[in-house]
Design an enzyme around this catalytic site. Sequence first.
Site, PDB file in Angstrom:
ATOM      1  CE1 TYR A   1      50.953 -22.081  -0.067  1.00  0.00           C
ATOM      2  CE2 TYR A   1      53.041 -22.040  -1.231  1.00  0.00           C
ATOM      3  CZ  TYR A   1      51.725 -21.628  -1.111  1.00  0.00           C
ATOM      4  OH  TYR A   1      51.206 -20.760  -2.042  1.00  0.00           O
TER       5      TYR A   1
ATOM      6  CB  SER B   1      46.257 -23.309  -9.061  1.00  0.00           C
ATOM      7  OG  SER B   1      46.413 -23.834  -7.763  1.00  0.00           O
TER       8      SER B   1
ATOM      9  CG  HIS C   1      49.315 -16.546   1.748  1.00  0.00           C
ATOM     10  ND1 HIS C   1      50.045 -17.586   2.262  1.00  0.00           N
ATOM     11  CD2 HIS C   1      48.670 -17.054   0.676  1.00  0.00           C
ATOM     12  CE1 HIS C   1      49.825 -18.679   1.535  1.00  0.00           C
ATOM     13  NE2 HIS C   1      48.993 -18.374   0.569  1.00  0.00           N
TER      14      HIS C   1
END
Length: 285
Positions: free
Chosen positions: A54, A209, A129
């Site tokens: 990120y 999300s 990830h």
Amino acid sequence: MRTRTIGGRPVGAVGLGAMPMSVAGHMPDEGQSIRTILAALDAGITLIDTADAYTPSHEEVGHNERLVARAIALWAGDAGTVLVATKGGAVRTPGGGWDHDGRPSYIKQACDRSLKALGVDSIGLYQHHRPDPKVPYEETMGALKDLHDAGKIQMAGISNADPEQIRQAHGILGDRLVSVQNEYSPRFRTSEPEIDVCAELGLAFLPWSPLGGIGRTEDLRERHAAFAEIAEARGVSPQQVCLAWELARSPVVIPIPGASRPETILDSIGADALELSEEELARLG
């Protein structure tokens, strides 16, 4: 805030996704980001999700981790109550792209870099990830096992995994595996099978999300009318209804809505107190 558990550790039922604070073209100034994290902590959030990837550019790997660490260091509360979840195995490329590297050697290198960025001796929750098609999944999971056994991570998680991969990871990691982080929202419901596997195995499911993604929260009004209608009737935001719907899906679900403003995360926290009726849940599907 009510709590749910990750690996037996209680955390607030709603967490904070810190990614929006490090997205090129969207990120706020550092002061606003830190105020957002501090507001979340003051309001009872005890789970913050970040990742080494990120970052606004491939040259600033760990940007979001360092930001989270700075904010926690400034917090007047007990930092020991905060579970920071970070991830490794995604690689940023020039021009804002993404790639994957699941080699055990890279996972261990990435973990060491995250330890430094976060300023800790052991990472609370370290998550792989995304599966790397070039590397056998069991080899990557073996690296997580090694990191746990070496004391560099306290708990292990996986992200963007299908039911078969969840079971494979659980077979290798055993009780070291505590969570799965997959996309899940009204616009992306295909992770339903993964939620059920997590409930079966006693793993936390962390929807990323959960409000539809950066720039898509208005879809709750425009494309998912029932969320907006129930929100209007209840006098709350569609975002709160969305998160309450996810919390009602299973007790293993812990949404991690992204935020870059204090007002946004404080609104999301309100979902914890919003109990949807069976009729309302049926309308939301």
